[in-house]
Design a protein around this motif. Structure first.
Motif, PDB file in Angstrom:
ATOM      1  N   GLU A 182     -27.312  23.854   5.168  1.00  0.00           N
ATOM      2  CA  GLU A 182     -27.581  22.552   5.778  1.00  0.00           C
ATOM      3  C   GLU A 182     -28.163  21.546   4.782  1.00  0.00           C
ATOM      4  N   LYS A 184     -26.594  20.949   2.116  1.00  0.00           N
ATOM      5  CA  LYS A 184     -25.347  20.380   1.576  1.00  0.00           C
ATOM      6  C   LYS A 184     -25.366  20.335   0.055  1.00  0.00           C
ATOM      7  N   ASP A 185     -25.658  21.493  -0.524  1.00  0.00           N
ATOM      8  CA  ASP A 185     -25.725  21.608  -1.982  1.00  0.00           C
ATOM      9  C   ASP A 185     -24.852  22.774  -2.461  1.00  0.00           C
ATOM     10  N   THR A 211     -22.453  20.958   9.717  1.00  0.00           N
ATOM     11  CA  THR A 211     -22.173  21.938   8.665  1.00  0.00           C
ATOM     12  C   THR A 211     -20.681  22.202   8.548  1.00  0.00           C
ATOM     13  N   TYR A 214     -19.097  19.399   6.821  1.00  0.00           N
ATOM     14  CA  TYR A 214     -19.413  19.422   5.384  1.00  0.00           C
ATOM     15  C   TYR A 214     -18.553  20.430   4.632  1.00  0.00           C
ATOM     16  N   VAL A 215     -18.468  21.659   5.133  1.00  0.00           N
ATOM     17  CA  VAL A 215     -17.747  22.693   4.376  1.00  0.00           C
ATOM     18  C   VAL A 215     -16.238  22.471   4.415  1.00  0.00           C
TER      19      VAL A 215
END
Length: 324
Positions: A182, A184-185, A211, A214-215
């Protein structure tokens, strides 16, 4: 196979003598194992503070992982045990919890996941020689990823895990990084992955929808996610709610670390909003007690919008494809 009669072991070995299939493991497992003397010489003997065979093997397995020593099994192996019944009886007894407490302190971990989830691996839709790239979010020690690479020898596996102590072990034998998804790195190239796996992870996130969005950018076009998700609508939870209870537990549907909950339709809505198309879904179902079955009958009469399986499914297994 473990035989109580030497002749049975010899007979079995002769029948399987041409079966040389090797499976790579991240644990020695229970029962009987053949350990190279050099392993004991290099890593030291068994931890004498432990008293149960499962705890002893778990500790040695972790030391083998750190030292990059191979642990394998073969379908063609046979062993002869003088007292196999006693070994089986020892699997779960009062001493094992004491060993686990010692091991948790020794390795600074709260739990040990050394066995894969084959149901997640079974959702992969590729030929066995495919050079797939697979990331598991919440990989722990990487048992499921190792299982996948054993099944798909050309696979590249990547693990992302919030538990730094688990990563310190896993990074010795696979690509593993520590972090909270979460945040986002995720330091991987965009559109580089064929599969991203969430094995009992999404329910632990503050915002699982964000999430998944993001992925998504790390998946190749038509890349896929695989996830196992607990079902809040299971009859065991519904019966509690009807009594006015919602009691968290150490594990299970109401695991005290769950902070997001899903029903069948909520899961589908999340996938759609995140830009995924459902390709396949499977259900984990356990036997329903007679009183629970009657309660489902009554609930079905109250609301025609629900389907019976929504009360019976314990966990969802889903395969979903990135849409463009």
């Amino acid at each position: 196979m473990t035989a109580s009669d030497y002749r049975d072991a010899v007979f079995y070995a002769m029948q399987k003598k041409n079966d040389t299939t090797i499976h790579h493991l991240i644990n020695i497992g229970m029962g009987m194992a053949l350990i190279d003397k050099q392993i004991i010489t290099q890593l030291g003997g068994f931890d004498e503070s432990l008293s149960h065979m499962a705890g002893i093997f778990l500790d040695l397995s972790i030391r083998c992982l750190i030292a990059r020593k191979d642990m394998v099994s073969t379908d063609g192996a046979a062993s002869f045990g003088m007292e196999p019944d006693r070994l089986l009886e020892e699997t779960f007894d009062d001493r094992y919890p004491e060993d686990i407490a010692r091991l948790q302190d020794k390795w600074k971990m709260h739990y040990f996941h050394l066995y894969p989830n084959p149901y997640l691996a079974d959702m992969i839709m590729e030929e066995k020689n495919a050079a797939i790239h697979v990331l598991e979010v919440g990989c722990d020690l990487g048992a499921t990823l190792f299982f996948i690479r054993d099944r798909y020898p050309n696979a590249a596996i990547y693990g992302y895990e919030i538990n730094e102590n688990a990563v310190r072990i896993a990074e010795n034998y696979m690509w593993a990084k520590s972090g909270n998804i979460e945040d986002k790195d995720l330091r991987l190239p965009k559109e580089s992955l064929d599969y991203i796996i969430f094995g009992d992870v999404l329910e632990h996130l503050r915002d699982p929808l964000a999430t998944l969005c993001y992925v998504r950018e790390f998946l190749k076009p038509q890349g896929k996610i695989i996830a196992s998700i607990p079902n809040l609508m299971h009859i065991s939870v519904m019966s509690q709610l009807l009594r006015g209870d919602f009691t968290y537990t150490e594990a299970g549907l109401l695991d005290k670390t769950h902070i997001h909950f899903f029903t069948y339709r909520e899961m589908h809505r999340m996938l759609d909003q995140a830009g995924f198309r459902l390709l396949d879904e499977k259900f984990t179902v356990f036997p329903i007690q007679e009183d629970e079955a009657k309660l489902i009958d009554q609930l079905m009469m109250l609301d025609a919008g629900a389907e019976r399986f929504m009360y019976e499914v314990f966990q969802f297994l889903i395969l979903a494809e990135r849409t463009d």
